[in-house]
Design a protein around this motif. Sequence first.
Motif, PDB file in Angstrom:
ATOM      1  N   LYS A   1       0.862  -1.187   0.000  1.00  0.00           N
ATOM      2  CA  LYS A   1       0.000   0.000   0.000  1.00  0.00           C
ATOM      3  C   LYS A   1       0.895   1.232   0.000  1.00  0.00           C
ATOM      4  CE  LYS A   1      -2.537  -3.481   1.574  1.00  0.00           C
ATOM      5  NZ  LYS A   1      -1.984  -4.829   1.770  1.00  0.00           N
ATOM      6  N   VAL A   2       0.750   2.051  -1.028  1.00  0.00           N
ATOM      7  CA  VAL A   2       1.599   3.227  -1.196  1.00  0.00           C
ATOM      8  C   VAL A   2       0.757   4.480  -1.031  1.00  0.00           C
ATOM      9  CG1 VAL A   2       3.259   4.396  -2.684  1.00  0.00           C
ATOM     10  CG2 VAL A   2       3.009   1.910  -2.818  1.00  0.00           C
ATOM     11  N   LEU A   3       1.036   5.268  -0.007  1.00  0.00           N
ATOM     12  CA  LEU A   3       0.311   6.508   0.227  1.00  0.00           C
ATOM     13  C   LEU A   3       0.982   7.623  -0.567  1.00  0.00           C
ATOM     14  CD1 LEU A   3      -0.537   4.655   2.609  1.00  0.00           C
ATOM     15  CD2 LEU A   3      -0.835   6.721   3.966  1.00  0.00           C
ATOM     16  N   VAL A   4       0.239   8.185  -1.511  1.00  0.00           N
ATOM     17  CA  VAL A   4       0.762   9.193  -2.421  1.00  0.00           C
ATOM     18  C   VAL A   4       0.006  10.494  -2.203  1.00  0.00           C
ATOM     19  CG1 VAL A   4       1.189   9.783  -4.837  1.00  0.00           C
ATOM     20  CG2 VAL A   4       1.264   7.392  -4.113  1.00  0.00           C
TER      21      VAL A   4
ATOM     22  N   ALA B   1       9.614  -4.992  -2.579  1.00  0.00           N
ATOM     23  CA  ALA B   1       9.124  -6.103  -3.391  1.00  0.00           C
ATOM     24  C   ALA B   1       9.518  -7.445  -2.790  1.00  0.00           C
ATOM     25  CB  ALA B   1       9.671  -5.972  -4.818  1.00  0.00           C
ATOM     26  N   SER B   2      10.725  -7.507  -2.226  1.00  0.00           N
ATOM     27  CA  SER B   2      11.189  -8.754  -1.618  1.00  0.00           C
ATOM     28  C   SER B   2      10.364  -9.115  -0.393  1.00  0.00           C
ATOM     29  CB  SER B   2      12.667  -8.612  -1.230  1.00  0.00           C
ATOM     30  OG  SER B   2      13.121  -9.764  -0.533  1.00  0.00           O
TER      31      SER B   2
ATOM     32  N   GLU C   1       6.752   5.409 -12.082  1.00  0.00           N
ATOM     33  CA  GLU C   1       7.920   4.803 -11.463  1.00  0.00           C
ATOM     34  C   GLU C   1       7.534   3.645 -10.561  1.00  0.00           C
ATOM     35  OE1 GLU C   1      10.132   7.889  -9.586  1.00  0.00           O
ATOM     36  OE2 GLU C   1      10.840   8.715 -11.482  1.00  0.00           O
ATOM     37  N   LEU C   2       6.399   3.769  -9.879  1.00  0.00           N
ATOM     38  CA  LEU C   2       5.958   2.672  -9.037  1.00  0.00           C
ATOM     39  C   LEU C   2       5.689   1.427  -9.874  1.00  0.00           C
ATOM     40  CD1 LEU C   2       3.547   4.521  -6.590  1.00  0.00           C
ATOM     41  CD2 LEU C   2       5.738   3.482  -6.020  1.00  0.00           C
ATOM     42  N   GLY C   3       5.135   1.636 -11.065  1.00  0.00           N
ATOM     43  CA  GLY C   3       4.889   0.509 -11.947  1.00  0.00           C
ATOM     44  C   GLY C   3       6.172  -0.195 -12.338  1.00  0.00           C
ATOM     45  N   THR C   4       7.241   0.573 -12.468  1.00  0.00           N
ATOM     46  CA  THR C   4       8.548  -0.006 -12.802  1.00  0.00           C
ATOM     47  C   THR C   4       9.177  -0.675 -11.589  1.00  0.00           C
ATOM     48  OG1 THR C   4       8.902   1.689 -14.485  1.00  0.00           O
ATOM     49  CG2 THR C   4      10.850   0.496 -13.707  1.00  0.00           C
ATOM     50  N   TYR C   5       9.156   0.018 -10.451  1.00  0.00           N
ATOM     51  CA  TYR C   5       9.801  -0.496  -9.247  1.00  0.00           C
ATOM     52  C   TYR C   5       9.113  -1.731  -8.682  1.00  0.00           C
ATOM     53  CZ  TYR C   5      12.307   4.003  -8.935  1.00  0.00           C
ATOM     54  OH  TYR C   5      13.086   5.099  -9.161  1.00  0.00           O
ATOM     55  N   LEU C   6       7.787  -1.648  -8.592  1.00  0.00           N
ATOM     56  CA  LEU C   6       7.050  -2.671  -7.860  1.00  0.00           C
ATOM     57  C   LEU C   6       6.272  -3.619  -8.764  1.00  0.00           C
ATOM     58  CD1 LEU C   6       5.738  -0.436  -4.927  1.00  0.00           C
ATOM     59  CD2 LEU C   6       7.864  -1.740  -5.087  1.00  0.00           C
ATOM     60  N   SER C   7       6.297  -3.368 -10.056  1.00  0.00           N
ATOM     61  CA  SER C   7       5.765  -4.269 -11.091  1.00  0.00           C
ATOM     62  C   SER C   7       4.450  -4.940 -10.712  1.00  0.00           C
ATOM     63  CB  SER C   7       6.809  -5.338 -11.445  1.00  0.00           C
ATOM     64  OG  SER C   7       7.159  -6.116 -10.323  1.00  0.00           O
TER      65      SER C   7
ATOM     66  N   ARG D   1       2.782  -4.950  -7.895  1.00  0.00           N
ATOM     67  CA  ARG D   1       2.635  -5.487  -6.541  1.00  0.00           C
ATOM     68  C   ARG D   1       2.136  -4.430  -5.550  1.00  0.00           C
ATOM     69  NH1 ARG D   1       7.953  -7.703  -7.796  1.00  0.00           N
ATOM     70  NH2 ARG D   1       7.802  -9.930  -8.279  1.00  0.00           N
ATOM     71  N   HIS D   2       1.578  -3.336  -6.035  1.00  0.00           N
ATOM     72  CA  HIS D   2       1.211  -2.259  -5.119  1.00  0.00           C
ATOM     73  C   HIS D   2      -0.199  -1.735  -5.391  1.00  0.00           C
ATOM     74  CE1 HIS D   2       2.188   0.181  -8.631  1.00  0.00           C
ATOM     75  NE2 HIS D   2       1.593   1.208  -8.041  1.00  0.00           N
ATOM     76  N   ILE D   3      -0.755  -1.071  -4.365  1.00  0.00           N
ATOM     77  CA  ILE D   3      -2.022  -0.362  -4.475  1.00  0.00           C
ATOM     78  C   ILE D   3      -1.779   1.078  -4.034  1.00  0.00           C
ATOM     79  CG2 ILE D   3      -4.405  -0.176  -3.670  1.00  0.00           C
ATOM     80  CD1 ILE D   3      -4.368  -3.118  -3.028  1.00  0.00           C
ATOM     81  N   PRO D   4      -1.984   2.064  -4.919  1.00  0.00           N
ATOM     82  CA  PRO D   4      -1.798   3.463  -4.494  1.00  0.00           C
ATOM     83  C   PRO D   4      -3.020   3.968  -3.730  1.00  0.00           C
ATOM     84  CG  PRO D   4      -2.385   3.377  -6.813  1.00  0.00           C
ATOM     85  CD  PRO D   4      -2.292   1.946  -6.348  1.00  0.00           C
TER      86      PRO D   4
END
Length: 317
Positions: free
Chosen positions: A42-45, A127-128, A152-158, A160-163
Amino acid sequence: MKNMFESLQKHNYWHGEKIRTGILRPVYLAQLAGCSGNRLIKVLVGQRRAGKSYVLRQFIRQLIDNGIDPRNIFYLDKENLDFEEIKDAGGLDRLVRHYRTEMRIKGKVYMFLDEIQEVAGWEKLAASYAQDNQYENELYITGSNSHMLSTELGTYLSGRHIPANIYPLSFMEFAAAHGVQPGKQEMLRYLKTGGLPEMLHLDTDEAQRHYVMALRDSILLNDIVKKFGVQNVALLERVFHFICSNIGSLCSINKMVNQLKSSGSKTNYETLSTYLDHIEKSLLIHRCNRYDLRGRDILSGAGKYYLNDLAFREHLS
């Protein structure tokens, strides 16, 4: 590592310490609760100073109230000087492992990492942890806007995240913070001061103006100039002030270029378009594109820009 763990204990809530939660943000707490219970990060933006850290702490408080063992909650604020020694993912990983051993952790760990961009290689670490087969982790992270762009989140976390987008206080939250019922006078006050949480504690126009100017400088310099290598800082600031003075008006980049040129600024379509894109990515503004109802398509060219918070218009335009 022992000294670092002692600092970690001081900043966590394992022994019933009081949690500074600030103004309650129930909408975001419900949003986080609705996407919890899985391995997605979960990424708080949100814009700087919109209250992301407070939302994290409020959710920690909610987890504890719902019966989660406080020892299974790992909270680290990288902006705190106590954790200055943690420079990279390896250092943070060693601290997490030490925490698991010392606290004899069993079961899932709820991991809250605030201002994670200060840790080199954070994206690989996140990611790990999210995909760790040995330990069960659930991650919640925040960071400065320049490191938390959706591309960038799409690249970094491919995937695996929810903004979770965090905005300044809504009008209802603003009224609740002041302890009054929503009404006309409170709405007029809200339209003037905006919803930045810190503005609630500044009583004079001068103090509010200085705070807004300092926040503007921090966002422009840290989230745009430093990130994208902008050369003409004066023009960048002027473009932002232009938007502050023309929110809700139909704007085309060509007309903006002509207006800026007529007032002595040297610019062109490509430069201005790039600067507007940078300002939008910093979440200071939002673009609303024109829509063709008959053709059901977005029209290119002119659009409208709106500020993320009205305090910028009141104090900068």
